[in-house]
Design an enzyme around this catalytic site. Structure first.
Site, short mmCIF file in Angstrom:
data_model
loop_
_atom_site.label_atom_id
_atom_site.label_comp_id
_atom_site.label_asym_id
_atom_site.label_seq_id
_atom_site.Cartn_x
_atom_site.Cartn_y
_atom_site.Cartn_z
N LYS A 22 0.83 -1.21 0.00
CA LYS A 22 0.00 0.00 0.00
C LYS A 22 0.86 1.26 0.00
O LYS A 22 0.65 2.17 -0.80
CB LYS A 22 -0.90 0.02 1.24
CG LYS A 22 -1.62 1.34 1.45
CD LYS A 22 -2.49 1.34 2.68
CE LYS A 22 -1.78 1.73 3.95
NZ LYS A 22 -1.55 3.18 4.12
N ASN A 23 1.85 1.29 0.91
CA ASN A 23 2.61 2.53 1.08
C ASN A 23 3.54 2.82 -0.09
O ASN A 23 4.05 3.93 -0.20
CB ASN A 23 3.41 2.48 2.39
CG ASN A 23 2.50 2.68 3.60
OD1 ASN A 23 1.30 2.95 3.45
ND2 ASN A 23 3.06 2.55 4.79
N CYS A 123 -5.01 8.68 9.71
CA CYS A 123 -5.13 7.94 10.96
C CYS A 123 -5.07 8.90 12.16
O CYS A 123 -4.36 9.90 12.11
CB CYS A 123 -3.97 6.96 11.10
SG CYS A 123 -4.14 5.50 10.10
N ARG A 128 0.91 14.45 13.41
CA ARG A 128 1.35 14.21 12.03
C ARG A 128 1.37 15.47 11.17
O ARG A 128 0.65 15.57 10.18
CB ARG A 128 0.48 13.13 11.39
CG ARG A 128 0.51 11.83 12.15
CD ARG A 128 -0.18 10.73 11.43
NE ARG A 128 0.69 10.10 10.45
CZ ARG A 128 0.35 9.00 9.78
NH1 ARG A 128 -0.81 8.46 9.95
NH2 ARG A 128 1.19 8.48 8.93
N ASP A 313 4.50 0.42 12.06
CA ASP A 313 3.29 -0.19 11.48
C ASP A 313 3.11 -1.66 11.88
O ASP A 313 2.11 -2.27 11.50
CB ASP A 313 3.32 -0.07 9.95
CG ASP A 313 3.04 1.34 9.49
OD1 ASP A 313 2.69 2.19 10.32
OD2 ASP A 313 3.18 1.61 8.26
N ARG A 405 -8.85 -0.37 4.39
CA ARG A 405 -7.94 0.64 3.83
C ARG A 405 -6.60 0.02 3.46
O ARG A 405 -5.96 0.48 2.51
CB ARG A 405 -7.68 1.74 4.88
CG ARG A 405 -8.82 2.71 5.05
CD ARG A 405 -8.37 3.86 5.93
NE ARG A 405 -7.08 4.38 5.47
CZ ARG A 405 -6.22 5.03 6.23
NH1 ARG A 405 -6.48 5.25 7.50
NH2 ARG A 405 -5.09 5.48 5.74
#
Ligand code: UD1
Length: 426
Positions: A22-23, A123, A128, A313, A405
């Site tokens: 995903k990232n 999130c 952030r 993560d 997600r």
């Protein structure tokens, strides 16, 4: 809204295909804005975040064509063509859903010389902020205005190369600087760059598109700007966080799982901890094998750190394992504040965790008990699924849009290896 129901106790056996990361995929998709020619990505994971990024790109005038893989375990193919960019505006509604959509800012400014992008949501794991992204663009000559929750960046004469020294490591800001630099005039040096494999994946794709980049995977990246980038084809790297999550699933539930497509190198920090906890880890021609035979895991201490350290993560997932380990483990979260939201939910299942600032002390218990729990963010939610695999009785995880997600067909992957898990409508 759907929930995920798990009945704990089944050991896992078989193979799990690891999807594209995903990232990596989200940034690779954003990179399509840098060229008028088509960028074809293969091994694209089927995720809500990928769909959200596609929707955002479509709103800029990018043509997006997806060919779904016919076979389970193979990634989709996505052709992105930004022949003409018709809008440089990313609304709050779009960016709020997913912080990674902020990554469109740099390619838009680099190619169109202007963009207006909402400040991100994403999130709920701490503040952030994005000042490192903005400082990098400013150093490259962009004018930045912040008003009413939006960033407006303009560079009427184009961006120019600069030396960017990050005060601390940021994955997203490194990617912003690297993408912006590909079309800047002159040379950009990124000092204290993040070294995450997803950054190298993006860099390699940019190189295939004609960018000149050196030092990928190191903490100093040099980019020599070029006039134009061209089309390319690129395979999205395997998702190391997904692979790590299923490695922990095998360790917590017991059994033997082959993670097809996973690479040892990208999750070495996790695998050495799993070995210490009692799992057998071996490389296979197709990926990795994790074997844990009925024994209770031993406790290990964990501190999250930028790559190649232990990934934040995977912190929630390893904590689920420590919740049933023999002994007491200290888990320190050094990347994000407020990333222990899984703790009260794990506690509902009987986990014994004490939090003190950035440190959680986990006293392993022999048994967790199934309960109704709630997903709070992407990685936290999967830790509840992992706990459910080993808990007595039934666990029901609500608010699973967080899971969708970032985890490609999670319940299908786990049920194929023997877990009693199903998605049930509420
Ligand atoms: C990326 C990953 C995310 C992962 C994180 C750390 C994506 C889509 N997301 O997020 O899954 O958890 O890396 O590995 O790739 N920071 C600032 N100012 C900035 C930028 C960052 O203070 O301008 C702080 C953040 O609040 C955080 C730390 O720096 O405390 C690291 O964040 P960063 O590496 O930027 O994470 P993301 O790129 O957002």
């Amino acid at each position: 809204m759907d929930r995920i129901r798990i009945r704990g106790g089944n050991p896992l056996k078989g193979e799990i295909p690891i999807s594209g990361a995903k990232n990596a995929a989200l940034k690779l998709m954003a990179a399509s804005l840098l060229t008028a020619e088509p960028l074809t990505l293969t091994n694209v994971p089927r995720l809500a975040d990928v769909r959200a990024m596609a929707e955002l790109l479509v709103s800029f005038g990018v043509g997006v064509q997806v060919t779904m893989a016919a076979k389970f375990g193979e990634g989709d193919t996505m052709k992105l063509e930004a022949r003409e960019i018709t809008s440089v505006f990313a609304s709050y509604d779009m960016v709020r859903k997913m912080r990674a959509s902020f990554q469109v800012l740099a390619p838009l400014v680099a190619r169109q010389r202007q963009a207006k992008v909402s400040l991100p949501g994403g999130c709920a794991i701490g503040a952030r902020p994005v000042e490192l992204h903005l400082n990098a663009l400013e150093a490259m000559g962009a004018k930045i205005d912040l008003a009413e929750g939006y960033v407006t960046a303009t560079a009427p004469d184009g961006l120019k190369g600069a030396e960017i020294v990050f005060p601390f490591v940021s994955v997203g800001a490194t990617e912003t600087a690297m993408m912006a630099a590909t079309l800047a005039r002159g040379t950009t040096k990124i000092v204290n760059a993040a070294r995450e494999p997803e950054i190298s994946d993006l860099g390699n794709c940019l190189i295939a598109m004609g960018a000149e980049i050196w030092g990928l995977g190191s903490s100093e990246i040099t980019v020599v700007g070029v006039e134009k980038l061209h089309g390319a084809a690129h395979r999205v790297m395997a998702d190391r966080i997904e692979a790590g999550t299923y490695a922990i699933a095998a360790a917590i539930a017991g059994g033997e799982i082959e993670l097809v497509g996973a690479s040892h190198d990208t999750i070495a920090s996790l695998l050495s901890l799993l070995t210490k906890a009692g799992a057998e880890v071996s490389s296979t021609p197709r990926g990795l094998k994790i074997h844990m035979n009925g024994t209770r895991p031993k406790s290990v201490d964990v501190t999250t750190a930028p790559y190649p350290g232990f990934p934040t993560d995977l912190q929630a997932q390893i904590m689920a394992l420590m919740a049933v380990a023999d002994g007491t483990s200290v888990v320190k979260e050094k990347i994000f504040e407020n990333r222990f939201m899984h703790v009260p939910e794990l506690a509902r299942m009987g986990a014994q965790v004490r939090i003190d600032g950035d440190t959680a002390t986990v006293r392993g218990v022999e048994k967790l008990k199934g309960a109704q729990v709630m997903a709070t963010d992407l990685r936290a939610s999967v830790s509840l699924v992992l706990a459910g695999l080993v808990a007595d009785g039934e666990t029901n995880v609500g608010r699973i849009y967080h899971l969708d997600r970032g985890f490609d067909r999670l319940e299908e992957k786990l049920s194929r290896v023997g877990a009693d898990i199903a998605r049930v409508p509420e």
